[in-house]
Write an enzyme that holds these catalytic residues in place. Structure first.
Site, PDB file in Angstrom:
ATOM      1  N   CYS A  91       7.143 -10.836  -1.866  1.00 48.01           N
ATOM      2  CA  CYS A  91       6.705  -9.447  -2.025  1.00 48.01           C
ATOM      3  C   CYS A  91       5.831  -9.098  -0.829  1.00 48.01           C
ATOM      4  O   CYS A  91       4.845  -9.767  -0.551  1.00 48.01           O
ATOM      5  CB  CYS A  91       5.964  -9.224  -3.338  1.00 48.01           C
ATOM      6  SG  CYS A  91       4.956 -10.589  -3.941  1.00 48.01           S
ATOM      7  N   GLU A 167       1.066   0.507  -4.424  1.00 48.37           N
ATOM      8  CA  GLU A 167       2.357   0.473  -3.757  1.00 48.37           C
ATOM      9  C   GLU A 167       3.428   1.242  -4.529  1.00 48.37           C
ATOM     10  O   GLU A 167       3.376   1.366  -5.747  1.00 48.37           O
ATOM     11  CB  GLU A 167       2.845  -0.974  -3.640  1.00 48.37           C
ATOM     12  CG  GLU A 167       1.893  -1.917  -2.955  1.00 48.37           C
ATOM     13  CD  GLU A 167       2.368  -3.363  -2.964  1.00 48.37           C
ATOM     14  OE1 GLU A 167       2.071  -4.056  -1.978  1.00 48.37           O
ATOM     15  OE2 GLU A 167       3.033  -3.771  -3.939  1.00 48.37           O
TER      16      GLU A 167
END
Length: 287
Positions: A91, A167
């Site tokens: 990630c 995010e």
């Protein structure tokens, strides 16, 4: 738009702090439109004037072997944010200023190509896990959807932590073919450990608050991964992996929004519940 630069490959001479200052995150409005760029460090600082940092673009790779097991990583203790936690395969962030570009347009999202995010995924799979780009076909990534979340890094940095994540995360699935293998050599500055897990084993570990890793350390999970598993991965996407990869059932073009669990509220910006309320309000408006 600034000078173009080539991807920085880890050679053992760049620290996590170096990357935080050098890398330029892609800044967004709440609808995933690009509005600018700034250093990764600035984007991740939680403070009174920016209690959840600055919203930026991210991606999460879920890499499965031919048997349907998922590769997990334990983030290195040297990481600045969310250190020493278990999470999905990889990630990270697509970055501004790279050539070819890692900045996708609304049209790229609409048609599902998102080649910028896929390029970033290939880059980070090499940097974090040592997987050679020649062994990853970007066209085999399955782009499912986007998730908007935030979390203060108070578990590892304390209740007044200046760090966190905020995010819009692009979800990418990838599965190895039967007999296909990958070269995996984790970068010790990025990754402490890796393991392949079945869905049942992962769900069991997440449900067991006393679960420990092979070294006897308590399993701590990244806040985004825990919710992704519980809301999306286990009940939906991984329920029939082949169907998910071969169909567009979960390719929805949406942005799913959620707060992480309350243990990740607070931080230097003293941020509280927000996205769950926003998501509920948007659903009511759409009725």
């Amino acid at each position: 738009m600034g000078a173009l630069c080539q991807p920085a490959r880890w050679q053992g001479n760049m620290s996590q702090e170096d990357f935080m200052n050098k890398d330029e995150c892609i800044l967004l409005d709440a609808d995933d439109n690009v509005i600018g760029h700034c250093s990764k460090k600035k984007a991740h600082i939680f403070r009174e004037l920016a209690p959840r940092g600055i919203l930026h673009r991210a991606f999460s790779v879920f890499l499965f072997d031919s048997e349907g097991r998922l590769l997990l990583q334990k983030r290195a203790d040297d990481k600045v944010t969310f250190r020493a936690v278990w999470t999905n395969t990889c990630c990270s962030h697509p970055l501004f200023g790279f050539s070819p570009t890692e900045v996708d347009t609304p049209e790229d999202v609409k048609n599902g190509t998102v080649r910028g995010v896929k390029r970033a995924a290939v880059r980070k799979l090499e940097q974090e896990l040592g997987i050679p780009p020649s062994e990853v076909d970007p066209e085999r990534f399955k782009f499912l959807t986007r998730l908007h979340y935030w979390a203060a890094d108070v578990v590892t940095h304390g209740k007044n932590s200046p760090w966190g994540e905020h995010e819009i995360d692009y979800i990418l699935f990838y599965q190895l073919k039967e007999g296909e293998t990958l070269t995996i050599k984790p970068n010790p500055e990025e990754v402490d450990d890796i393991k392949w897990v079945t869905k049942s084993a992962l769900v069991s570990e997440l449900a067991n608050s006393e679960a420990k890793d092979k070294n006897g350390s308590k399993l701590i999970w990244s806040p985004w991964f825990r919710i992704i598993v519980q809301r999306f991965l286990a009940p939906l996407w991984w329920a029939d992996l082949q169907h998910t990869l071969s169909s567009n059932q979960f390719v929805d073009g949406k942005i799913h929004r959620f707060d992480c669990t309350s243990e990740h509220f607070g931080g230097a910006g003293k941020a509280g519940a927000w996205l769950n309320k926003l998501s509920t309000a948007q659903k009511e408006e759409s009725k």
